[in-house]
Design an enzyme around this catalytic site. Structure first.
Site, short mmCIF file in Angstrom:
data_model
loop_
_atom_site.label_atom_id
_atom_site.label_comp_id
_atom_site.label_asym_id
_atom_site.label_seq_id
_atom_site.Cartn_x
_atom_site.Cartn_y
_atom_site.Cartn_z
N SER A 62 -15.07 0.95 -4.00
CA SER A 62 -14.28 1.68 -4.99
C SER A 62 -14.28 0.86 -6.25
O SER A 62 -14.55 -0.35 -6.21
CB SER A 62 -12.84 1.84 -4.49
OG SER A 62 -11.98 2.29 -5.52
N TYR A 81 -4.74 -1.94 0.05
CA TYR A 81 -5.95 -1.13 -0.18
C TYR A 81 -6.98 -1.92 -0.98
O TYR A 81 -8.15 -2.01 -0.59
CB TYR A 81 -5.58 0.17 -0.91
CG TYR A 81 -6.80 0.94 -1.39
CD1 TYR A 81 -7.61 1.61 -0.48
CD2 TYR A 81 -7.14 0.97 -2.74
CE1 TYR A 81 -8.74 2.30 -0.91
CE2 TYR A 81 -8.26 1.66 -3.17
CZ TYR A 81 -9.06 2.32 -2.26
OH TYR A 81 -10.17 3.00 -2.69
#
Length: 287
Positions: free
Chosen positions: A133, A146
């Site tokens: 990401s 995360y």
């Protein structure tokens, strides 16, 4: 000639589903793995081989790889897409939940890599695609666990790339920006459950609102854009090591590289419209 064989995890929706269908359209024999196989009927009807797989279950992952080799005789592409985002203040998130996030986002991906590599080494070819990401390069409030998983997978990918290059195996990192999937809504809901009350509530509320607004806006990129990038990478004779793709990915990664830590912190707070009461008031703080 036999078609190339690909395994895509987290394929019940979003990026995983789009990738499975894209590779199928390009002539690959595609195995799409997910827990929610009941949502994958249309893929099965299109010709995708659907596998029920929980990437935290070693026996199931091992059986999945064995099934692919038994049926197709090879594995050319592994797309590690399975993952989720559990947001919440570090103080609030139970360590069991933090470990669960690492189990899915990091250890599940690495275990599948371990299972796939003997077959790729025997072939002297293969491509491992790890979906991280832009969150593997930047940080946002309430997202420590995360981001920790994505930073970890970025580093693991770099080490892996050097280890397997002598065997003709490529390692590619895909760094999506804002993508129109279920991810943001689920993460925002979880954030409010974990930190929606108590000391971190103002920050959690602001961040959840930003995530929901972004998810419902028109600026998010479609998952097909990531699928097309993955297809480009796995078909390239010499793929790039990284592809930053999707809404905001390149500019956000660039800003993180150029700005000091505190300057980027301020940018993130402004983006989330954090209430002043949730911000530290200090003057002349050093970076």
């Amino acid at each position: 000639m036999h078609s190339k064989v690909a395994l895509v995890t987290g394929a019940s929706s979003g990026i995983g589903e789009a990738t499975a269908l894209k590779l199928l359209a390009q002539g690959y024999t595609v195995y799409a793995a997910a827990r929610r196989v009941e949502r994958m009927r249309s893929q099965a009807d299109a010709g995708v081989h659907v596998l029920a797989m929980d990437v935290t279950d070693d026996a199931v992952m091992r059986a999945g790889i064995e099934e692919i080799i038994a049926k197709s005789g090879r594995l050319d592409v592994l797309v590690n897409n399975a993952g989720y985002g559990a947001y919440g203040a570090i103080e609030d998130v139970p360590l069991d939940e933090a470990r669960a996030q690492f189990d899915v986002n990091v250890f599940g991906a690495v275990r599948l890599i371990q299972l796939a590599l003997p077959h790729m080494r025997a072939q002297r070819s293969g491509t491992i695609v790890n979906i991280t990401s832009m969150g593997g390069k930047i940080h946002t409030p309430m997202g420590a666990w995360y981001h920790g998983t994505k930073f970890a997978l970025e580093a693991i990918s770099d080490c892996l790339r050097m280890e397997v290059e002598p065997f003709g195996i490529d390692v590619v990192v895909i760094e999506p920006g804002g993508i129109k999937t279920e991810w943001a809504g689920i993460a925002a809901e979880n954030l409010l459950k974990v930190s929606g009350t108590g000391s971190y509530a103002p920050q959690a509320s602001a961040m959840a609102k930003l995530m929901i607004n972004e998810a419902n806006g028109n600026r998010q990129s479609p998952p097909q854009l990531i699928a097309e990038t993955i297809a480009k990478a796995v078909n390239a004779a010499r793929p790039k090591t990284r592809y930053a793709v999707g809404f905001g990915a390149r500019p956000m990664i660039l800003m993180r590289r150029l700005l000091s830590d505190r300057a980027f912190d301020s940018l993130m707070r402004m983006a989330a419209r954090m209430p002043r009461s949730a911000q530290r008031r200090s003057c002349g703080a050093a970076s």
